[in-house]
Design a protein around this motif. Structure first.
Motif, PDB file in Angstrom:
ATOM      1  N   LYS A 162       0.824  -1.200   0.000  1.00  0.00           N
ATOM      2  CA  LYS A 162       0.000   0.000   0.000  1.00  0.00           C
ATOM      3  C   LYS A 162       0.863   1.257   0.000  1.00  0.00           C
ATOM      4  CE  LYS A 162      -4.508   1.181   1.798  1.00  0.00           C
ATOM      5  NZ  LYS A 162      -5.546   0.861   2.776  1.00  0.00           N
ATOM      6  N   VAL A 163       1.964   1.212   0.740  1.00  0.00           N
ATOM      7  CA  VAL A 163       2.875   2.358   0.791  1.00  0.00           C
ATOM      8  C   VAL A 163       3.673   2.464  -0.510  1.00  0.00           C
ATOM      9  CG1 VAL A 163       4.881   3.339   1.961  1.00  0.00           C
ATOM     10  CG2 VAL A 163       3.047   2.295   3.292  1.00  0.00           C
ATOM     11  N   ALA A 164       4.152   1.325  -0.991  1.00  0.00           N
ATOM     12  CA  ALA A 164       5.002   1.331  -2.186  1.00  0.00           C
ATOM     13  C   ALA A 164       4.264   1.843  -3.417  1.00  0.00           C
ATOM     14  CB  ALA A 164       5.542  -0.075  -2.446  1.00  0.00           C
ATOM     15  N   THR A 165       2.975   1.532  -3.517  1.00  0.00           N
ATOM     16  CA  THR A 165       2.218   1.900  -4.715  1.00  0.00           C
ATOM     17  C   THR A 165       1.322   3.118  -4.492  1.00  0.00           C
ATOM     18  OG1 THR A 165       0.427   0.387  -4.112  1.00  0.00           O
ATOM     19  CG2 THR A 165       2.188  -0.495  -5.508  1.00  0.00           C
ATOM     20  N   ALA A 166       1.489   3.816  -3.370  1.00  0.00           N
ATOM     21  CA  ALA A 166       0.575   4.913  -3.028  1.00  0.00           C
ATOM     22  C   ALA A 166       0.548   5.995  -4.093  1.00  0.00           C
ATOM     23  CB  ALA A 166       0.965   5.510  -1.673  1.00  0.00           C
ATOM     24  N   LEU A 167       1.714   6.456  -4.529  1.00  0.00           N
ATOM     25  CA  LEU A 167       1.756   7.548  -5.505  1.00  0.00           C
ATOM     26  C   LEU A 167       1.252   7.096  -6.873  1.00  0.00           C
ATOM     27  CD1 LEU A 167       5.123   9.322  -4.610  1.00  0.00           C
ATOM     28  CD2 LEU A 167       2.793   9.942  -3.938  1.00  0.00           C
ATOM     29  N   GLU A 168       1.528   5.842  -7.229  1.00  0.00           N
ATOM     30  CA  GLU A 168       1.036   5.326  -8.506  1.00  0.00           C
ATOM     31  C   GLU A 168      -0.492   5.257  -8.492  1.00  0.00           C
ATOM     32  OE1 GLU A 168       2.001   1.546 -11.437  1.00  0.00           O
ATOM     33  OE2 GLU A 168       1.759   1.190  -9.291  1.00  0.00           O
ATOM     34  N   GLU A 169      -1.049   4.737  -7.405  1.00  0.00           N
ATOM     35  CA  GLU A 169      -2.507   4.653  -7.309  1.00  0.00           C
ATOM     36  C   GLU A 169      -3.128   6.039  -7.219  1.00  0.00           C
ATOM     37  OE1 GLU A 169      -3.862   2.020  -4.272  1.00  0.00           O
ATOM     38  OE2 GLU A 169      -2.471   0.422  -4.824  1.00  0.00           O
ATOM     39  N   ALA A 170      -2.453   6.955  -6.525  1.00  0.00           N
ATOM     40  CA  ALA A 170      -2.968   8.330  -6.427  1.00  0.00           C
ATOM     41  C   ALA A 170      -3.033   8.980  -7.799  1.00  0.00           C
ATOM     42  CB  ALA A 170      -2.089   9.147  -5.482  1.00  0.00           C
ATOM     43  N   SER A 171      -2.038   8.705  -8.644  1.00  0.00           N
ATOM     44  CA  SER A 171      -2.032   9.306  -9.985  1.00  0.00           C
ATOM     45  C   SER A 171      -3.189   8.782 -10.841  1.00  0.00           C
ATOM     46  CB  SER A 171      -0.689   9.043 -10.681  1.00  0.00           C
ATOM     47  OG  SER A 171      -0.479   7.663 -10.891  1.00  0.00           O
ATOM     48  N   VAL A 172      -3.635   7.538 -10.563  1.00  0.00           N
ATOM     49  CA  VAL A 172      -4.815   7.002 -11.270  1.00  0.00           C
ATOM     50  C   VAL A 172      -6.059   7.784 -10.864  1.00  0.00           C
ATOM     51  CG1 VAL A 172      -6.299   4.983 -11.569  1.00  0.00           C
ATOM     52  CG2 VAL A 172      -3.818   4.697 -11.503  1.00  0.00           C
ATOM     53  N   PHE A 173      -6.156   8.092  -9.573  1.00  0.00           N
ATOM     54  CA  PHE A 173      -7.293   8.889  -9.099  1.00  0.00           C
ATOM     55  C   PHE A 173      -7.263  10.293  -9.709  1.00  0.00           C
ATOM     56  CE2 PHE A 173      -7.168   5.967  -5.256  1.00  0.00           C
ATOM     57  CZ  PHE A 173      -8.319   5.277  -5.630  1.00  0.00           C
ATOM     58  N   TYR A 174      -6.054  10.827  -9.893  1.00  0.00           N
ATOM     59  CA  TYR A 174      -5.953  12.154 -10.510  1.00  0.00           C
ATOM     60  C   TYR A 174      -6.351  12.112 -11.992  1.00  0.00           C
ATOM     61  CZ  TYR A 174      -3.784  14.477  -6.501  1.00  0.00           C
ATOM     62  OH  TYR A 174      -3.564  15.034  -5.273  1.00  0.00           O
ATOM     63  N   ILE A 175      -6.082  11.001 -12.654  1.00  0.00           N
ATOM     64  CA  ILE A 175      -6.553  10.842 -14.042  1.00  0.00           C
ATOM     65  C   ILE A 175      -8.080  10.855 -14.070  1.00  0.00           C
ATOM     66  CG2 ILE A 175      -6.708   9.250 -15.997  1.00  0.00           C
ATOM     67  CD1 ILE A 175      -3.871   8.352 -15.386  1.00  0.00           C
ATOM     68  N   ASN A 176      -8.689  10.076 -13.155  1.00  0.00           N
ATOM     69  CA  ASN A 176     -10.149  10.052 -13.072  1.00  0.00           C
ATOM     70  C   ASN A 176     -10.703  11.439 -12.766  1.00  0.00           C
ATOM     71  OD1 ASN A 176     -10.024   7.288 -13.501  1.00  0.00           O
ATOM     72  ND2 ASN A 176     -10.112   6.786 -11.335  1.00  0.00           N
ATOM     73  N   LYS A 177     -10.018  12.135 -11.865  1.00  0.00           N
ATOM     74  CA  LYS A 177     -10.439  13.503 -11.508  1.00  0.00           C
ATOM     75  C   LYS A 177     -10.421  14.400 -12.742  1.00  0.00           C
ATOM     76  CE  LYS A 177      -8.665  17.527  -8.970  1.00  0.00           C
ATOM     77  NZ  LYS A 177      -8.072  18.285 -10.075  1.00  0.00           N
ATOM     78  N   SER A 178      -9.350  14.331 -13.536  1.00  0.00           N
ATOM     79  CA  SER A 178      -9.232  15.171 -14.730  1.00  0.00           C
ATOM     80  C   SER A 178     -10.316  14.838 -15.750  1.00  0.00           C
ATOM     81  CB  SER A 178      -7.847  14.989 -15.367  1.00  0.00           C
ATOM     82  OG  SER A 178      -6.830  15.408 -14.486  1.00  0.00           O
ATOM     83  N   LYS A 179     -10.651  13.555 -15.862  1.00  0.00           N
ATOM     84  CA  LYS A 179     -11.704  13.153 -16.800  1.00  0.00           C
ATOM     85  C   LYS A 179     -13.066  13.681 -16.361  1.00  0.00           C
ATOM     86  CE  LYS A 179      -9.444   8.997 -18.590  1.00  0.00           C
ATOM     87  NZ  LYS A 179      -9.472   7.511 -18.675  1.00  0.00           N
ATOM     88  N   TYR A 180     -13.320  13.604 -15.058  1.00  0.00           N
ATOM     89  CA  TYR A 180     -14.599  14.128 -14.558  1.00  0.00           C
ATOM     90  C   TYR A 180     -14.660  15.651 -14.710  1.00  0.00           C
ATOM     91  CZ  TYR A 180     -15.908   9.628 -12.519  1.00  0.00           C
ATOM     92  OH  TYR A 180     -16.270   8.306 -12.341  1.00  0.00           O
ATOM     93  N   GLU A 181     -13.538  16.323 -14.450  1.00  0.00           N
ATOM     94  CA  GLU A 181     -13.501  17.776 -14.622  1.00  0.00           C
ATOM     95  C   GLU A 181     -13.689  18.149 -16.091  1.00  0.00           C
ATOM     96  OE1 GLU A 181      -9.771  18.844 -12.903  1.00  0.00           O
ATOM     97  OE2 GLU A 181     -10.652  19.282 -10.918  1.00  0.00           O
ATOM     98  N   TYR A 182     -13.125  17.343 -16.977  1.00  0.00           N
ATOM     99  CA  TYR A 182     -13.292  17.558 -18.419  1.00  0.00           C
ATOM    100  C   TYR A 182     -14.770  17.434 -18.791  1.00  0.00           C
ATOM    101  CZ  TYR A 182     -12.760  16.570 -23.450  1.00  0.00           C
ATOM    102  OH  TYR A 182     -12.866  16.590 -24.830  1.00  0.00           O
ATOM    103  N   GLU A 183     -15.431  16.443 -18.221  1.00  0.00           N
ATOM    104  CA  GLU A 183     -16.858  16.244 -18.501  1.00  0.00           C
ATOM    105  C   GLU A 183     -17.686  17.434 -17.998  1.00  0.00           C
ATOM    106  OE1 GLU A 183     -20.413  13.057 -17.315  1.00  0.00           O
ATOM    107  OE2 GLU A 183     -18.299  12.492 -17.089  1.00  0.00           O
ATOM    108  N   PHE A 184     -17.384  17.898 -16.780  1.00  0.00           N
ATOM    109  CA  PHE A 184     -18.138  19.026 -16.225  1.00  0.00           C
ATOM    110  C   PHE A 184     -17.851  20.308 -17.001  1.00  0.00           C
ATOM    111  CE2 PHE A 184     -19.019  22.365 -13.024  1.00  0.00           C
ATOM    112  CZ  PHE A 184     -20.341  22.041 -12.761  1.00  0.00           C
ATOM    113  N   SER A 185     -16.591  20.479 -17.402  1.00  0.00           N
ATOM    114  CA  SER A 185     -16.232  21.647 -18.213  1.00  0.00           C
ATOM    115  C   SER A 185     -16.982  21.633 -19.534  1.00  0.00           C
ATOM    116  CB  SER A 185     -14.717  21.665 -18.465  1.00  0.00           C
ATOM    117  OG  SER A 185     -14.363  22.704 -19.348  1.00  0.00           O
ATOM    118  N   ASN A 186     -17.105  20.451 -20.135  1.00  0.00           N
ATOM    119  CA  ASN A 186     -17.862  20.332 -21.389  1.00  0.00           C
ATOM    120  C   ASN A 186     -19.331  20.694 -21.178  1.00  0.00           C
ATOM    121  OD1 ASN A 186     -15.558  19.495 -22.642  1.00  0.00           O
ATOM    122  ND2 ASN A 186     -16.096  17.338 -22.727  1.00  0.00           N
TER     123      ASN A 186
END
Length: 521
Positions: A162-186
């Motif tokens: 969980k510690v070793a992959t924390a930043l990698e998994e966090a970056s996946v959540f940030y991708i999802n965040k950007s996609k949702y923000e893109y949808e709302f912006s649209n």
């Protein structure tokens, strides 16, 4: 006849080319164009690509790392006078060494580090005796090869998947965040396009109303001229009508300018250039009606709030960001611990002597000089003040608390905005109904006043006054329809139902501009 036919052909071709150069002004079509043209939509898409790039950066922690080195060294060492080797070397020991190493290292997602390496070393010198006092001649080669395997297990800092992959998994959540923000912006940009379209349509209809009004004044003028000729009205009435006509012509010119500006403003929101915006054709979509909107007095506010919380992509985006910050916070807490690593290692090596390439290859498998072993080591490191880890922990802790506030505030604003949107929709319907009643009454009143004026039963001033009120009521009715159309757009956007995400992109339907969100029972 021939010239007339040629002129007709040229005009026909010109009309065809002109119509082809026009951009069809349909709500769905101009909204679709925006996905390729609108700079805000493009910019929001870049944020997704940026987040995906960050994911690749975090993923690189688990890449295989190849380390290699090759070197050559020539050494000349002046012997002391008392050194017994002087009689063989003329006081100078000349040494040559060549070494090659290659290693492969990988950090596993479980936190361990694996390191495999191969080292080869070749050495010779001009001293004719080997380490066993055997005469072998000058520059007799010594070969040594070693294979090493090390497995490092973090015991405190960095321990666990969980510690070793924390930043990698966090970056996946940030991708999802950007996609949702893109949808709302649209969704927001489509709402702005809808507002700009209805404004363009209102300007187009207003221009027609002003032209119609101008024609009505001209009819009054012609009527007055005839009445003056028949000595039924004084000639001074013509001054009043001419003044009113000039004023109406002024208003028509203003409406024409407003139409031009609203067309270019629609093009701006779509993302068109100036030249493209001027090619926008007349708007073809009429305003929605109350009946087709599906509105009823018993609209359920709580049900729409629930739809919004389920569908609003901006709410989903902040929740994804919360998950990412939570992982970063967890890792920051882990980094407060000391670095205590346990490494287990094993090695195998062998040596050979002699010149020739075959000796280099056999140095790893030669039975003589073979060396093998295993062991373990414990390493500890800890910065005494540990300010870096403490600072990062505080930053991530505050970020997590702040994100909780943002989530709560977003949900609060969703409830308030939907309540406002519903109230605006209800009020716009009341305004629309009253505007229509007023317009109908003024139509009847003006028609009646015209008949009275022709019969000499009313004054010119009254006729002009009723004519102006008719125009004003017609414009009010048009503005009320625009307000109602924009209220539907606002409710759609606030509930997250203006556009929908499909596998191949975003989908916009005509219903989104004409109906309120459907509440499922």
């Amino acid at each position: 006849m021939r010239n007339s036919l040629l002129l007709y052909i040229l005009l026909a071709v010109g009309n065809i080319l002109y119509s082809q150069s026009k951009i069809k002004c349909d709500l769905i079509e101009v909204s679709s164009i925006a996905f390729n043209k609108n700079p805000s939509i493009k910019s929001a898409n870049f944020s997704i690509q940026n987040a995906e790039g960050n994911f690749q950066v975090q993923k690189s922690v688990f890449d295989f790392k190849l380390n290699s080195e090759v070197g050559y060294q020539n050494e000349r060492y002046n012997l002391f006078d008392a050194d017994s080797r002087n009689k063989y070397l003329d006081k100078v020991l000349k040494n040559n060494s060549f070494y090659v190493s290659a290693g492969l290292e990988k950090t596993l997602r479980t936190g361990q580090i694996v390191d495999v390496s191969l080292k080869y070393n070749y050495n010779n010198n001009n001293y004719p005796y080997n380490s066993f006092a055997q005469y072998v001649g000058a520059y007799y080669g010594n070969h040594n090869s070693t294979v090493n395997l090390t497995l490092t297990q973090p015991l405190l800092r960095g321990r666990g998947k969980k510690v070793a992959t924390a930043l990698e998994e966090a970056s996946v959540f940030y991708i999802n965040k950007s996609k949702y923000e893109y949808e709302f912006s649209n969704s927001y940009q489509i709402q702005q396009i809808g507002i700009a379209y209805w404004n363009y349509y209102t300007s187009y209809k207003s221009f027609s109303i002003y032209i119609e009004n101008e024609n009505r004044v001209r009819e009054v003028l012609n009527m007055t001229i005839e009445l003056v000729k028949a000595d039924k009205k004084p000639a001074s009435d013509l001054y009043q009508v001419n003044a009113d006509l000039s004023n109406q012509e002024r208003l028509t010119a203003v409406a024409k300018q407003d139409l031009y500006n609203s067309r270019l403003n629609l093009g701006r929101v779509i993302g068109l250039t100036d030249e493209e915006s001027q090619r926008l054709d007349i708007p073809i979509n009429d305003f929605p009606t109350v009946m087709e909107s599906g509105f009823n007095d018993g609209i359920d506010t709580n049900a729409l709030i629930k739809i919004a919380k389920d569908k609003r992509s901006d709410a989903k985006a902040i929740e994804e960001e919360y998950k990412a910050i939570e992982l970063r916070y967890m890792q920051a807490a882990n980094n407060l611990k000391p670095q205590l690593n346990l490494a287990a290692f094993a090695f195998y090596g062998s040596a050979s002597v002699g010149n020739g390439i075959d000796e280099s290859f056999t140095s790893l498998v030669n039975n003589e000089g073979r060396d093998a072993g295993a062991g373990a080591r414990l390493t500890f490191s800890f910065p005494l003040n540990n300010n870096l880890a403490k600072g990062n922990y505080s930053i991530n802790k505050i970020a997590l608390q702040n994100q909780s506030v943002i989530i709560e505030n977003t949900h609060r604003n969703i409830e308030l905005n939907i309540d406002i949107a519903i109230n605006n929709l209800k009020n716009s319907i009341i305004v629309l109904e009253k505007a229509r009643e007023s317009f109908k009454s003024y139509q009847d009143a003006f028609n009646s006043e015209q008949i009275k004026f022709q019969s000499g039963l009313t004054t010119l001033l009254n006729l002009i006054l009723f004519q102006e009120r008719l125009t004003s009521s017609e414009l009010d009715n048009l503005n009320a329809q625009e307000q109602f159309s924009n209220a539907i757009l606002a409710l759609r956007h606030e509930t997250g139902t203006l556009i929908s995400k499909e596998d191949l992109g975003f989908k916009i339907t005509q219903n989104a501009f004409y109906t309120i969100p459907k509440i499922e029972n």
